[in-house]
Design a protein around this motif. Structure first.
Motif, short mmCIF file in Angstrom:
data_model
loop_
_atom_site.label_atom_id
_atom_site.label_comp_id
_atom_site.label_asym_id
_atom_site.label_seq_id
_atom_site.Cartn_x
_atom_site.Cartn_y
_atom_site.Cartn_z
N ILE A 1 0.84 -1.20 0.00
CA ILE A 1 0.00 0.00 0.00
C ILE A 1 0.87 1.25 0.00
CG2 ILE A 1 -1.74 1.30 1.29
CD1 ILE A 1 -2.68 -1.31 -0.09
N TYR A 2 1.93 1.22 0.77
CA TYR A 2 2.86 2.35 0.83
C TYR A 2 3.50 2.59 -0.54
CZ TYR A 2 6.92 5.11 2.29
OH TYR A 2 7.87 6.08 2.40
N LEU A 3 3.95 1.53 -1.19
CA LEU A 3 4.59 1.66 -2.50
C LEU A 3 3.58 2.06 -3.57
CD1 LEU A 3 6.92 -1.48 -2.34
CD2 LEU A 3 7.63 0.91 -2.29
N ARG A 4 2.35 1.59 -3.43
CA ARG A 4 1.32 1.91 -4.42
C ARG A 4 1.00 3.39 -4.46
NH1 ARG A 4 -3.68 -1.95 -3.80
NH2 ARG A 4 -4.45 -0.38 -2.34
N ALA A 5 1.22 4.07 -3.33
CA ALA A 5 0.98 5.51 -3.29
C ALA A 5 2.02 6.28 -4.09
CB ALA A 5 0.98 5.98 -1.84
N ARG A 6 3.16 5.64 -4.37
CA ARG A 6 4.25 6.34 -5.05
C ARG A 6 4.49 5.84 -6.47
NH1 ARG A 6 7.22 8.32 -7.83
NH2 ARG A 6 9.22 9.36 -7.48
N TYR A 7 4.26 4.55 -6.71
CA TYR A 7 4.60 3.97 -8.00
C TYR A 7 3.36 3.47 -8.74
CZ TYR A 7 9.31 4.00 -6.08
OH TYR A 7 10.50 4.40 -5.53
N ASP A 8 3.45 3.48 -10.09
CA ASP A 8 2.34 3.03 -10.92
C ASP A 8 2.19 1.51 -10.88
OD1 ASP A 8 1.76 5.62 -11.70
OD2 ASP A 8 3.09 5.53 -13.44
N ARG A 9 3.30 0.80 -10.75
CA ARG A 9 3.27 -0.66 -10.73
C ARG A 9 4.07 -1.18 -9.54
NH1 ARG A 9 4.17 0.74 -16.09
NH2 ARG A 9 2.55 0.10 -17.56
N VAL A 10 3.47 -2.08 -8.80
CA VAL A 10 4.13 -2.72 -7.66
C VAL A 10 4.00 -4.23 -7.86
CG1 VAL A 10 4.16 -3.04 -5.16
CG2 VAL A 10 3.56 -0.80 -6.12
#
Length: 202
Positions: free
Chosen positions: A19-28
């Protein structure tokens, strides 16, 4: 992240990290520690689940025995240049998988390999098409992610406070857009005062 003693195939904090990475990157990309009878937690984390099968490895048979045929949105036979074993794995997937995933989308089955002309491009196209499907209907993506958040919240309460904690919480439904982390903090503030330590550690 080491899964340690968890049986779901993901570490405790994987969902939070995603969830944290999804706020910053388009693809996780979230990779599980494996696929077995209980390693299905990724279905509660990812918008699109890709199941990869290596020809001749027995993965398809294990997959059918595991009872997790409803989880993938895309199934990929890797090393497609292996010829007959790759075709056999693809055929096995067609027999093992339902036509549609639990969310109603069509399950795509692909054969990919670095030695073939298209490489991984068909997979990227497939995932882009699925992303478009998720966004085609208003609130479809939000509903899916809200269900993920509710599942995470329930598992987090169970891990911290056991079945008694879940019982005292009652329904853990989240309103669309409600932050599960804040909800867990409020629940913890109440349960930590009312449950004995041994229950909290169960």
């Amino acid at each position: 992240m080491a899964a340690r003693d968890r049986l779901g195939g993901l570490a405790d904090i994987t969902w939070s990290a995603a969830i944290y990475l999804r706020a910053r990157y388009d693809r996780v990309i979230v990779e599980t520690v494996g696929v077995g009878q209980s390693e299905t937690d990724v279905a509660g984390v990812a918008d699109s689940v890709v199941f990869c099968v290596q020809p001749g490895s027995g993965d398809v048979l294990q997959f059918m025995k595991a009872g997790i045929a409803e989880i993938p949105h895309v199934a990929v036979v890797t090393k497609a240049d292996m010829g007959t074993p790759a075709h056999k794995a693809e055929s096995d997937l067609h027999e093992a998988l339902p036509a549609k995933a639990r969310d109603g989308s069509e399950i795509e089955i692909l054969r990919l390999g670095l030695q073939v002309s298209d490489g991984v491009d068909p997979l990227m196209t497939c995932l882009e098409n699925r992303w478009g499907w998720l966004q085609a209907v208003p609130d479809r993506l939000m509903a899916a992610r809200n269900a993920q958040a509710e599942h995470w919240l329930q598992e987090a309460v169970r891990a911290r406070y056991g079945r008694e904690g879940l019982k005292r919480c009652g329904a853990l439904a989240l309103t669309p857009g409600e932050a599960p982390f804040e909800r867990l903090a409020r629940i913890s503030a109440v349960l930590s005062r009312s449950l004995p330590t041994r229950v909290c550690e169960a």
